[in-house]
Design a protein around this motif. Structure first.
Motif, short mmCIF file in Angstrom:
data_model
loop_
_atom_site.label_atom_id
_atom_site.label_comp_id
_atom_site.label_asym_id
_atom_site.label_seq_id
_atom_site.Cartn_x
_atom_site.Cartn_y
_atom_site.Cartn_z
N ASN A 158 0.97 -1.17 0.05
CA ASN A 158 -0.16 0.02 -0.04
C ASN A 158 1.08 1.21 0.03
O ASN A 158 2.01 1.42 0.57
N ALA A 162 -5.43 2.07 3.37
CA ALA A 162 -6.21 1.38 2.66
C ALA A 162 -6.91 0.39 3.13
O ALA A 162 -6.86 0.31 4.35
N SER A 210 -10.03 4.66 6.44
CA SER A 210 -9.69 4.14 5.06
C SER A 210 -10.66 3.73 3.79
O SER A 210 -10.56 2.92 3.00
N GLU A 219 -5.32 4.47 -3.84
CA GLU A 219 -5.33 2.77 -3.99
C GLU A 219 -5.08 2.35 -5.35
O GLU A 219 -4.58 1.61 -5.82
#
Length: 350
Positions: A158, A162, A210, A219
């Motif tokens: 990541n 996320a 997130s 993302e």
């Protein structure tokens, strides 16, 4: 990563520059101008670009209208433009003459009535003498943190918070935001005479830090980077050590920090939305801009390229954003994509 040294938007006036890819930020300013009160000596925070003087013009116009209503002449105004040293101040200074012409056309004010000064440095520290400002304005800046949070172990693959990030990572990001925002508020309380602040930053509506409404756009960039890791184009260790220094708070989180720090009273708190695609429902200046994914990719490139180059080098940039554009196109065809903005108006206590 030393954020103060590498955090900047892409300078110049090229196709992928921030100057040519910041229409989303301007739309946000248009949505929030009614929240900005009059000012005399003011500071504007935000990346130097075409939107900087839009905000200044609105503020000065508000002062001019108030002075006219009160039967008073417009006082001399001093405007300070602040950002980190790596940002492109030269481009904004080249726009001063246009701003002065716009100012005279809009308010009848001569150039000699409004003085503009650039002040490089981090707003997470003192920048001005005590009690020297009357009004502070910041747009799309305070979501950036002073540093990448400590304790991001377990967030491999990541590049930000996320859905797969462990709770410890979310906690580390929030604590960094709390510390930074509290310091910002304290510094500005020392510098303000007793006036007001209006701050707009990327945020979210729900309690989940997130959630897709604040993290999804990063993302998707991580998807492009991870594909290149899988193909051996990016080193895995490099990927695992790259994290975006940003936090997008909810209104409740921002309010909590303000109340705990104690220097300001919140007058208004508003949430607004703007489409990822800056040209959604707008005139497109070229055929390229008719492609929403192209617009989003160029926006994110203007914002993220300097960070990516400082960590991975410039050899990956074209490939990363070519892949990113395709990924974004796929998701935009199936989902509604919007930025959430939080705007807060404050008055200094005491």
């Amino acid at each position: 990563m030393e954020v103060v040294q590498v955090l900047c938007m892409k300078g110049g006036n090229g196709d992928s520059s921030y100057a040519n890819n910041s229409l989303v930020q301007k739309k946000v300013q248009i949505c929030t101008t009614t929240t900005s009160p009059p000012a005399y000596a003011s500071q504007t925070w935000g990346v130097p670009g075409p939107n900087t003087f839009f905000a200044v013009l609105e503020i000065v116009n508000a002062v001019a209208k108030l002075c006219k209503k009160m039967g008073r002449p417009l006082p001399e105004l001093q405007v300070f433009l602040n950002d980190l040293p790596g940002n492109d101040f030269n481009t904004i200074f080249k726009s001063v003459s246009k701003f002065q012409k716009d100012l005279q056309k809009r308010t009848g004010t001569s150039a000699e009535s409004c003085f503009v000064t650039g002040v490089p440095g981090s707003f997470y520290g003192r920048l001005f003498p005590s009690k020297s400002l009357h009004f502070v304005h910041s747009s799309y800046s305070l979501q950036w943190l002073s540093q990448v949070p400590q304790g991001l172990e377990g967030n491999e693959r990541n590049i930000y918070m996320a859905s797969s990030s462990p709770p410890s990572v979310l906690k580390a990001y929030f604590e960094q935001f709390q510390s930074d925002f509290s310091m910002f508020l304290w510094c500005r309380s020392e510098e303000l005479v007793g006036g007001s602040m209006v701050l707009t930053f990327l945020g979210r509506r729900n309690d989940d830090p997130s959630s897709k409404e604040c993290c999804y756009i990063w993302e998707l960039l991580a998807v492009a980077l991870n594909d290149m890791v899988s193909e051996g184009l990016i080193d895995e260790e490099k990927m695992d050590s790259f994290n975006i220094p940003q936090y997008t708070p909810s209104p409740a989180e921002g309010k909590c920090v303000v109340e705990k720090e104690g220097s300001f009273t919140i007058n208004r708190l508003e949430v607004s939305k703007v489409n990822w695609n800056a040209y959604h429902g707008e005139f497109c200046p070229s055929d390229d801009h008719k492609d929403g994914a192209y617009n989003v990719a160029m926006l994110m490139r203007a914002v993220a390229e300097p960070l990516l180059v400082s960590h991975f080098g410039d050899g990956i940039i074209e490939e990363v954003f070519s892949r990113y554009q395709k990924i974004v196109a796929d998701r935009m065809s199936r989902e509604k994509t919007e930025f959430v903005n939080v705007t807060v108006s404050f008055t200094k206590r005491g």
